[in-house]
Write an enzyme that holds these catalytic residues in place. Structure first.
Site, short mmCIF file in Angstrom:
data_model
loop_
_atom_site.label_atom_id
_atom_site.label_comp_id
_atom_site.label_asym_id
_atom_site.label_seq_id
_atom_site.Cartn_x
_atom_site.Cartn_y
_atom_site.Cartn_z
N ASP A 1 2.85 -5.02 8.18
CA ASP A 1 1.64 -4.22 7.97
C ASP A 1 0.46 -5.19 8.02
OD1 ASP A 1 -0.54 -2.91 6.98
OD2 ASP A 1 0.47 -2.04 5.23
N GLN B 1 -4.78 -5.39 6.77
CA GLN B 1 -5.83 -6.26 6.20
C GLN B 1 -5.98 -7.57 6.97
OE1 GLN B 1 -7.99 -5.59 3.78
NE2 GLN B 1 -7.12 -3.59 3.30
N LYS C 1 -10.70 -0.99 10.24
CA LYS C 1 -10.80 -2.20 9.40
C LYS C 1 -11.10 -3.44 10.25
CE LYS C 1 -7.47 -0.46 6.03
NZ LYS C 1 -8.13 -0.14 4.77
N CYS D 1 -4.66 2.35 -3.82
CA CYS D 1 -3.40 2.85 -3.20
C CYS D 1 -2.27 1.86 -3.37
CB CYS D 1 -3.59 3.20 -1.73
SG CYS D 1 -4.70 4.56 -1.47
N HIS E 1 0.87 -1.17 0.00
CA HIS E 1 0.00 0.00 0.00
C HIS E 1 0.92 1.23 0.00
CE1 HIS E 1 -2.81 2.97 1.76
NE2 HIS E 1 -3.79 2.15 1.42
N1 PLP Z 1 -1.75 -0.99 4.47
C1 PLP Z 1 -2.68 -1.74 3.88
C2 PLP Z 1 -2.32 -3.12 3.43
C3 PLP Z 1 -3.97 -1.25 3.70
O1 PLP Z 1 -4.89 -1.99 3.11
C4 PLP Z 1 -4.27 0.07 4.14
C5 PLP Z 1 -5.59 0.64 3.89
O2 PLP Z 1 -6.31 0.24 3.02
C6 PLP Z 1 -3.27 0.80 4.76
C7 PLP Z 1 -2.03 0.25 4.91
C8 PLP Z 1 -3.52 2.17 5.28
O3 PLP Z 1 -4.47 2.14 6.32
P1 PLP Z 1 -5.06 3.46 6.94
O4 PLP Z 1 -5.55 4.30 5.80
O5 PLP Z 1 -6.17 2.98 7.83
O6 PLP Z 1 -3.97 4.12 7.69
#
Ligand code: PLP
Length: 408
Positions: free
Chosen positions: A202, A205, A228, A366, A125
């Site tokens: 990370d 998900q 999430k 993203c 992401h």
């Molecule tokens: N990393 C992953 C794999 C994600 O799917 C997301 C959001 O979709 C993020 C990071 C960023 O999360 P947030 O916007 O809640 O900070």
């Protein structure tokens, strides 16, 4: 704790928003990869906080401040138990995954020198790319990427080649938000550690689909977002091993993160407060604790079985549609279905699905490097959660066929 049998009807009743309509159509919410819906127990907890407990924390001697502080710290304990951390003070409340990664990138990289190396992957992401690029530029660090493969898995075989004596950190996503791929986290973390490389996982998900035990995985850092995992927006968690967090300088300066301040210098507070400057999202933390407690009452194995059935059911029907192509065909995959219909722009399909009550996400999610790899502008992503049903998949497929026929 004895877990109740997985009763989808009973679960759905706990989510008021699932009764909503979009025009004349029942809402079919398949945008869970972006944000999950909230059970009533979380919504009620937030209201209860503002009705009965609202006050700033950590600094007050009065009744409400003490209640609020106690409940915020109870939420920290709930997070610790949920992810199996050794210590409560290894749980840092953040505003979400993005802030957690930025915090680590900023504070960890302060101790690095020119020429040190960082590895991320082509599947990340943007929030796990950009902070590292910024630090690489600032400190002259080398940023390397694990390449993506055509089936949506990563070419982890390349890790050995990329790791050197200067690789200080590997940061990668447990589950891809745009492809659904589940990475073999434990194995990769062990490999990195054998090289003396620290690891950030990370897990944005992950927790809505699969349990995570940070001690078992042995990751040095782990980040996720409340919104999430059936919790509120604007709150998230950075887990860090005690020694790692102690070795890093603070990320932001302000109230709560200090022990003492004089005109000349500041002595920083201990963990976790060293990384929590300013008034935090108090109700967010408490709501997140409630969401995780709620999630603990479910049996992950049954959740995974249910979601795997939904994915399988949707995948088979989708592939019967002329021109459908799925992106992300890893063996080990969670309930995220990214696809395109040949000759049709994803945005047009998303718009026509919305007109029939179906919420999906379209675009690059993203993850522009993933889209670049496949040579596409974006995908349509249907992401299923534990409260979704096969009947909803039927509605989605019927709506998709209608949209496709109109656009071809
Ligand atoms: N990393 C992953 C794999 C994600 O799917 C997301 C959001 O979709 C993020 C990071 C960023 O999360 P947030 O916007 O809640 O900070």
């Amino acid at each position: 704790m004895i877990k109740a049998a997985f009763d989808i009807k009973e679960i759905r009743q706990q989510f008021p928003i699932l009764q909503e309509k979009v025009g004349d159509y029942p809402l079919v919410y398949f945008d869970n990869g972006a944000s999950s819906q909230k059970p009533k127990i979380v919504i009620d907890r937030i209201k209860h906080y503002y009705d009965h407990e609202n006050a700033n924390i950590h600094r007050g001697v009065h009744h409400l401040s003490q209640i609020s502080t106690d409940n915020y710290e109870i939420a920290r304990k709930q997070v610790q138990l949920f992810i199996g951390a050794e210590h409560e003070h290894e749980i840092i409340f953040t505003s979400g995954t993005t802030e957690g990664i930025n915090l680590v990138a900023q504070s960890f990289c302060k101790n690095l020198v020119k020429g040190d190396e960082i590895i991320i992957t082509e599947m990340e992401h943007h929030s796990n790319i950009v902070p590292w690029q910024m630090k690489a530029e600032e400190y002259g660090l080398v940023l390397k990427y694990i390449p993506l493969l055509a089936n949506g898995e990563l070419d982890w075989g390349k890790l050995d080649e990329l790791l050197t004596s200067r690789t200080k950190i590997l940061s990668f996503t447990h589950i891809s938000n745009s492809l659904g791929t589940i990475n073999p986290a434990k194995e990769i973390i062990a490999k990195a550690h054998a090289n003396g490389t620290k690891v950030l996982l990370d897990a944005a998900q992950s927790l809505q689909h699969t349990p995570i035990n940070v001690k078992d995985l042995d990751c040095d850092f782990m980040v996720f977002s409340g919104h999430k995992v059936f919790g509120p927006t604007g709150v998230g968690v950075l887990y860090g091993k005690e020694d790692m967090l102690n070795a890093m300088p603070p990320y932001k300066g302000g109230g709560d993160m200090i022990k003492s301040v004089t005109m000349e210098r500041t002595e920083y507070n201990e963990l976790p407060f060293k990384f929590e400057a300013g008034t935090p999202n108090i109700v967010g933390g408490i709501g997140l604790g409630t969401a995780l407690k709620w999630l603990s009452s479910l049996d992950y194995e049954q959740v995974q079985k249910h979601e795997a059935e939904l994915l399988d059911y949707a995948t088979k029907q989708l592939l019967e549609i002329d021109g459908a192509r799925i992106y992300g065909e890893s063996e080990n995959k969670c309930s995220i279905l990214s696809f395109l219909i040949e000759g049709i722009h994803p945005y047009d399909i998303g718009t026509l699905l919305n007109q029939q009550g179906i919420a999906v996400r379209t675009g690059h999610h993203c993850t522009q490097p993933v889209m670049e790899f496949f040579g596409i502008p974006g995908t349509i992503r249907a992401s299923f959660s534990l409260y979704n049903t096969k009947e909803e998949v039927d509605l989605f497929i019927a709506a998709l066929k209608k949209a496709t026929n109109m656009l071809k």
